[in-house]
Write a protein that holds these residues in place. Sequence first.
Motif, mmCIF file in Angstrom:
data_model
loop_
_atom_site.group_PDB
_atom_site.id
_atom_site.type_symbol
_atom_site.label_atom_id
_atom_site.label_comp_id
_atom_site.label_asym_id
_atom_site.label_seq_id
_atom_site.Cartn_x
_atom_site.Cartn_y
_atom_site.Cartn_z
ATOM 1 N N ILE A 18 0.851 -1.193 0.000
ATOM 2 C CA ILE A 18 0.000 0.000 0.000
ATOM 3 C C ILE A 18 0.887 1.244 0.000
ATOM 4 C CG2 ILE A 18 -1.830 1.253 1.225
ATOM 5 C CD1 ILE A 18 -2.737 -1.536 0.348
ATOM 6 N N ALA A 19 0.729 2.081 -1.024
ATOM 7 C CA ALA A 19 1.438 3.363 -1.049
ATOM 8 C C ALA A 19 0.539 4.419 -0.434
ATOM 9 C CB ALA A 19 1.781 3.745 -2.488
ATOM 10 N N ILE A 20 1.092 5.226 0.469
ATOM 11 C CA ILE A 20 0.292 6.317 1.037
ATOM 12 C C ILE A 20 1.035 7.642 0.929
ATOM 13 C CG2 ILE A 20 0.951 5.487 3.360
ATOM 14 C CD1 ILE A 20 -1.662 7.013 4.293
ATOM 15 N N ASP A 21 0.330 8.592 0.328
ATOM 16 C CA ASP A 21 0.822 9.968 0.191
ATOM 17 C C ASP A 21 0.607 10.645 1.536
ATOM 18 O OD1 ASP A 21 1.023 12.689 -0.276
ATOM 19 O OD2 ASP A 21 -0.815 12.796 -1.473
ATOM 20 N N VAL A 22 1.683 10.853 2.287
ATOM 21 C CA VAL A 22 1.518 11.383 3.652
ATOM 22 C C VAL A 22 1.427 12.909 3.681
ATOM 23 C CG1 VAL A 22 2.735 9.412 4.662
ATOM 24 C CG2 VAL A 22 3.983 11.544 4.227
ATOM 25 N N ILE B 213 0.614 13.652 11.224
ATOM 26 C CA ILE B 213 -0.574 12.886 11.623
ATOM 27 C C ILE B 213 -0.871 11.784 10.609
ATOM 28 C CG2 ILE B 213 -3.085 13.054 11.969
ATOM 29 C CD1 ILE B 213 -1.513 14.251 14.270
ATOM 30 N N VAL B 214 -0.743 12.115 9.307
ATOM 31 C CA VAL B 214 -0.997 11.094 8.284
ATOM 32 C C VAL B 214 0.014 9.962 8.419
ATOM 33 C CG1 VAL B 214 -1.183 10.628 5.814
ATOM 34 C CG2 VAL B 214 -2.012 12.812 6.712
ATOM 35 N N THR B 215 1.285 10.342 8.674
ATOM 36 C CA THR B 215 2.324 9.321 8.875
ATOM 37 C C THR B 215 1.968 8.424 10.057
ATOM 38 O OG1 THR B 215 4.008 10.821 7.997
ATOM 39 C CG2 THR B 215 4.784 8.988 9.347
ATOM 40 N N GLN B 216 1.531 9.031 11.145
ATOM 41 C CA GLN B 216 1.167 8.236 12.335
ATOM 42 C C GLN B 216 0.018 7.274 12.027
ATOM 43 O OE1 GLN B 216 0.523 11.337 15.234
ATOM 44 N NE2 GLN B 216 2.707 11.552 15.673
ATOM 45 N N GLY B 217 -0.974 7.755 11.264
ATOM 46 C CA GLY B 217 -2.091 6.879 10.884
ATOM 47 C C GLY B 217 -1.628 5.717 10.024
ATOM 48 N N GLY C 65 -8.954 9.852 1.486
ATOM 49 C CA GLY C 65 -9.383 10.086 2.870
ATOM 50 C C GLY C 65 -9.946 11.493 3.026
ATOM 51 N N HIS C 66 -10.811 11.676 4.004
ATOM 52 C CA HIS C 66 -11.409 12.983 4.305
ATOM 53 C C HIS C 66 -10.311 13.975 4.696
ATOM 54 C CE1 HIS C 66 -14.071 15.947 6.039
ATOM 55 N NE2 HIS C 66 -15.132 15.228 5.684
ATOM 56 N N GLY C 67 -10.469 15.226 4.252
ATOM 57 C CA GLY C 67 -9.474 16.248 4.566
ATOM 58 C C GLY C 67 -9.229 16.414 6.059
ATOM 59 N N LYS C 68 -10.287 16.197 6.867
ATOM 60 C CA LYS C 68 -10.162 16.391 8.317
ATOM 61 C C LYS C 68 -9.621 15.165 9.047
ATOM 62 C CE LYS C 68 -13.940 19.713 8.539
ATOM 63 N NZ LYS C 68 -15.397 19.799 8.618
ATOM 64 N N SER C 69 -9.194 14.156 8.286
ATOM 65 C CA SER C 69 -8.775 12.890 8.891
ATOM 66 C C SER C 69 -7.761 13.067 10.016
ATOM 67 C CB SER C 69 -8.160 11.984 7.816
ATOM 68 O OG SER C 69 -9.132 11.549 6.907
ATOM 69 N N ASP C 70 -8.018 12.403 11.147
ATOM 70 C CA ASP C 70 -6.994 12.248 12.171
ATOM 71 C C ASP C 70 -6.291 10.903 11.901
ATOM 72 O OD1 ASP C 70 -8.835 10.343 12.897
ATOM 73 O OD2 ASP C 70 -9.487 11.354 14.711
ATOM 74 N N ALA C 71 -5.358 10.541 12.777
ATOM 75 C CA ALA C 71 -4.574 9.329 12.533
ATOM 76 C C ALA C 71 -5.483 8.099 12.416
ATOM 77 C CB ALA C 71 -3.552 9.131 13.656
ATOM 78 N N TYR C 72 -6.525 8.051 13.238
ATOM 79 C CA TYR C 72 -7.435 6.910 13.219
ATOM 80 C C TYR C 72 -8.168 6.799 11.875
ATOM 81 C CZ TYR C 72 -11.369 3.948 14.542
ATOM 82 O OH TYR C 72 -12.310 2.962 14.588
ATOM 83 N N ALA C 73 -8.594 7.958 11.329
ATOM 84 C CA ALA C 73 -9.276 7.969 10.039
ATOM 85 C C ALA C 73 -8.323 7.549 8.920
ATOM 86 C CB ALA C 73 -9.856 9.353 9.756
#
Lengths: 350, 350
Positions: free
Chosen positions: B14-18, B27-31, B307-315
Amino acid sequence: VSDDTVSPAAPMRIAIDVMGGDKGAKIVTQGALQAARESRAHYLLVGDPNVIKPELAASGLRNVEIISATQVIEMTDQPTVAYKKKPDASVVVGAKLVKDKRADALVTIGNTGAAMAVSLLTWGRIKGIDRPAIATPLPSLKGTVVLLDAGATPDCDPNNLYEFALMGSIYTEKVLGVAKPAVGLLSNGEESSKGNELVKRAHALFTQQQEERPFHFFGNVEGGDVYRGAVDVVVCDGFTGNVFLKTSEGVAEMILRSLRDSLAEKKLLAPFVLPLKPTLHNLRKKIDYAERGGAPLLGLNGICIIGHGKSDAYAVQNACRAAERAVASDIVSIIRDRVCEAPAPPPPPI
Amino acid sequence: VSDDTVSPAAPMRIAIDVMGGDKGAKIVTQGALQAARESRAHYLLVGDPNVIKPELAASGLRNVEIISATQVIEMTDQPTVAYKKKPDASVVVGAKLVKDKRADALVTIGNTGAAMAVSLLTWGRIKGIDRPAIATPLPSLKGTVVLLDAGATPDCDPNNLYEFALMGSIYTEKVLGVAKPAVGLLSNGEESSKGNELVKRAHALFTQQQEERPFHFFGNVEGGDVYRGAVDVVVCDGFTGNVFLKTSEGVAEMILRSLRDSLAEKKLLAPFVLPLKPTLHNLRKKIDYAERGGAPLLGLNGICIIGHGKSDAYAVQNACRAAERAVASDIVSIIRDRVCEAPAPPPPPI
């Protein structure tokens, strides 16, 4: 024009079609009588006398008159067909009272399609207004915001939205008493580049007219901005507006039901919930359509206030009050004059 | 086609743009790291190594790799222009990883316009699909309902809606595990006669195909039906879908804020509110986007979860899970095969 203005000496006359609404004619009659009780206006209750008479007798009111109408346009009827085939339908009789200047406004509950078709066919459009719009008052964190069109004209062009903006602005200023209302264009983003083709072209039309525009254009708004109270008026085509309304009601219903269910689930919490009841009641009241009265149908040569299908007597009463306010402010004449004064919008950009 | 399928032996990647999201790259990295910790998948974190490195080091995870990307597409950038001018933007690098088969899916947070433009330009559309759609999972009283299009294609024709119905049905069945999903067409009334021109023509197209239609068509639905859980999938153009989503968020925000404010106002009630906190928390959780993971962009030759713009790590973590589920079910190949098998819809009625 002077024919339409109500002399301050004569009481205004509100016709109400009591045969609509999900809760039945008796409830609508009771709501109309409650309105009449607190008003100096003369009320014309249009519908089945067998339903109206006992309620009226019990009320002892003298400012109420029964206008018999033997037919009803059902939700399943095709409105324009029903208009011709049911000349004695309560909503048709009510609209004719307004046309014949025996009433100053019509209130009808629930059947938006019938209200629209009958009003349009009986009264005609204000010269210079291409399509009518339903202006629905909604709650926001800052008070009330008026959304139009809520369903009268599902497919619109930019000029229609321009006319909605003008009419919504006039209504919000003259009837709801908001000085210089801010008008937002509902879009899928706040940036001026956002929107579908219709909204992009409308945005270009609205901004092109900056100098002479007869309303205060705020810019594009999203649903969240509307409920935060960023604008006083929000403009969109009738399809999008109707989806907006029903989606809002759907979300509110889901949240309140989930809250109630999860509180009911935990019986141990019952003693804690009881003192909160008034708070929850106030919340429901705040987001309840009934508090804000009916929605005026704007752009026609007559005043029609459409009440929510689910209206209880209290909501009917508030719809009647909205009709009285619209008559008192002489909204039809004002729209007529302002449309004549306003420069025609330039041809929409391609 | 077989090139795209993941061998069961090799872990998925899975590639994720952090670099996206309102809360920032950390926060995105932590998620993403939380997702990696609970997964056997290999995670490729794309972005600024200076942000990612310390978080990764602290996590001690071994199934995570850093892919450096020096540029970022900002919300203010015009996405298609940015795609060309910022070849080392994190979302571009992530999309290329998928194209080069170094990753099986891309997760990106917040900038929907960029995600869409970059995915479309890098991967291209599935043959037979004219326009992509964003499929957003929403809460309903019965569970989850998938709405598409939530904003990828603002202006649609009936064939686009037909393809959205097909793709949404496949996604809901194969990824969310709903057997024979019921597909509703979002309209301003449940009757088949309701709708704007687009919806009326789409309804005619959907019903015309009754015999061979490759999805289960429920009929027209309103916003209230969606939240009552009447259907599993709801289809509309991207403008209306985006208004639907943002309006829903706006109403929920207004209600929860009003509730909080009115409880805070009455300090005497505080002792009663405390035991209710978990209930209110659950309610918020139920209607929270974060619980339902990101929204897949369907119709392209690759998997992109937005993902939603307001995403926290959990989202963010839940968006990563959605990506893993999409890869595991091989959704792109299934859509590709089903589109080939499905009879082309008849020409839309005039």
